[in-house]
Enzyme design. Structure first.
Site, PDB file in Angstrom:
ATOM      1  N   HIS A   9      -0.369 -54.383 -22.756  1.00 48.37           N
ATOM      2  CA  HIS A   9      -1.148 -53.937 -23.921  1.00 48.37           C
ATOM      3  C   HIS A   9      -0.208 -53.445 -25.023  1.00 48.37           C
ATOM      4  CE1 HIS A   9      -5.051 -54.242 -22.016  1.00 48.37           C
ATOM      5  NE2 HIS A   9      -4.676 -53.472 -21.017  1.00 48.37           N
ATOM      6  N   HIS A  62      -5.327 -43.811 -10.984  1.00 48.66           N
ATOM      7  CA  HIS A  62      -4.615 -44.462 -12.092  1.00 48.66           C
ATOM      8  C   HIS A  62      -4.831 -43.602 -13.329  1.00 48.66           C
ATOM      9  CE1 HIS A  62      -3.458 -48.107 -14.585  1.00 48.66           C
ATOM     10  NE2 HIS A  62      -4.178 -47.441 -15.474  1.00 48.66           N
TER      11      HIS A  62
END
Length: 339
Positions: free
Chosen positions: A19, A198
């Site tokens: 990203h 996460h």
């Protein structure tokens, strides 16, 4: 999981970091990063387009090198680490899983919005039938209560998921909120599946939240070396490993080797450092999906509006991954308000 590990770490630099790099990884960069992480003892390395298998598209951004080629390079490079891939049902398809496995990947990580675990059932079934290790991602986990998140985790576990992750996609969770969610999943799943976490750095809590998750019972933790990920980045693996060493939690990763990898190999591949700047902070504060950052910056520049305000409004609308195109509508709305 090896007996020398208390916690298994997955490095997501080559997926979440995509990203930040706008999906422009080269084969040479993947080879260098995988080699350095593998040398440091990182047990699992995730490689795909930032939005998972099939993510290379007009909406999400095109990959410089096809992700399946990058997976193959990673597999050929790693001597000990397992190569994992991410897929979002509906964006990736079941055939993508088969191709990734044929290219040597051995861990299938399937992600859904935290209220939509049911869309992953057939994909977990396929992955288990083919002998892949399976991991489930419940994204935007801050947006529902722990007990509801646990029910969604049960759906994944019953479908064949071997580890369900509490995924703080927005970097919006704060310490006890992480513990509450991890504990709820541990209680629900028992011995049926492990629990993972996460995190993102959008409120500066990536490592602290990861440690909170470990203490609440998580057995798998994600991070990115040098924080190479969406938004302000992920929990930095090198810092997490250092903290684990200091508190007596075994990761099997050499602290000095991963620190060298971060400085000498990963940083040169980054277009810039992942910063906790105003935009990233707004994502954590407003609960916005971390991969929206680059999309918001692009639309803010295009329409002459504030990227921070754009992200705050996206949070108020409770946008989720896959709705990046709605940032254009918000930008136009902000533009009209200024007239």
């Amino acid at each position: 999981m090896r007996s020398s590990w208390d916690i298994r770490v997955t490095d997501t630099s080559l997926r979440d970091g995509s990203h930040h790099k706008r999906h422009q990884f080269t084969g040479e960069e993947v080879r260098a990063i995988v080699g350095a992480l593998d040398h440091a003892g990182v047990p699992v390395i995730e490689v795909t387009h930032g939005d998972g298998l099939g993510g290379s598209s007009f909406n999400y951004g095109f990959s410089k090198v096809p992700e399946q080629e990058l997976i193959s390079i990673a597999v050929d490079t790693a001597k000990n680490a397992k190569i994992a891939f991410l897929m979002l049902p509906g964006l990736g398809i079941k055939d993508d899983i088969i191709v990734a496995q044929d290219n040597g990947a051995s861990i299938c990580r399937i992600a859904t919005h935290c209220t939509e675990a049911d869309v992953s059932i057939q994909h977990f079934g396929l992955a288990r039938d083919r002998g892949l290790e399976t991991v489930g991602f419940l994204m935007m986990a801050h947006s529902i209560a722990p007990e509801k998140l646990a029910k969604q985790a049960r759906i994944m576990a019953d479908a064949g998921c071997q580890c369900v992750y509490v995924v703080d996609s927005a970097g919006a969770l704060v310490l006890e909120q992480v513990s509450d969610r991890v504990e709820a999943l541990v209680q629900e799943l028992g011995s049926d599946a492990q629990v993972g976490f996460h995190g993102h750095e959008n409120l500066g809590l990536g490592v602290a939240n990861s440690i909170a998750a470990v203490r609440a019972g998580a057995k798998q933790i994600d991070g990115s070396t040098r924080r190479f990920g969406a938004g302000a980045g992920n929990a930095p693996v090198e810092a997490f490993v250092g903290v684990c060493d200091k508190i007596g939690v075994k990761t099997g990763i050499d602290f000095f080797a991963i620190a060298d990898a971060a400085e000498d190999v990963v940083r040169p591949a980054m277009p810039a450092e992942c910063l906790l700047d105003r935009q990233a902070l707004m994502m954590g504060y407003a609960g916005v999906y971390s991969s929206f950052l680059k999309h918001a910056e692009r639309q803010a520049e295009r329409y002459g509006v504030s990227s921070a305000e754009l992200l705050v409004r996206a949070g108020k609308r409770k946008l989720v991954g896959g709705q990046e195109d709605q940032l254009i509508d918000i930008a136009l709305e902000l533009q009209r308000e200024r007239l």
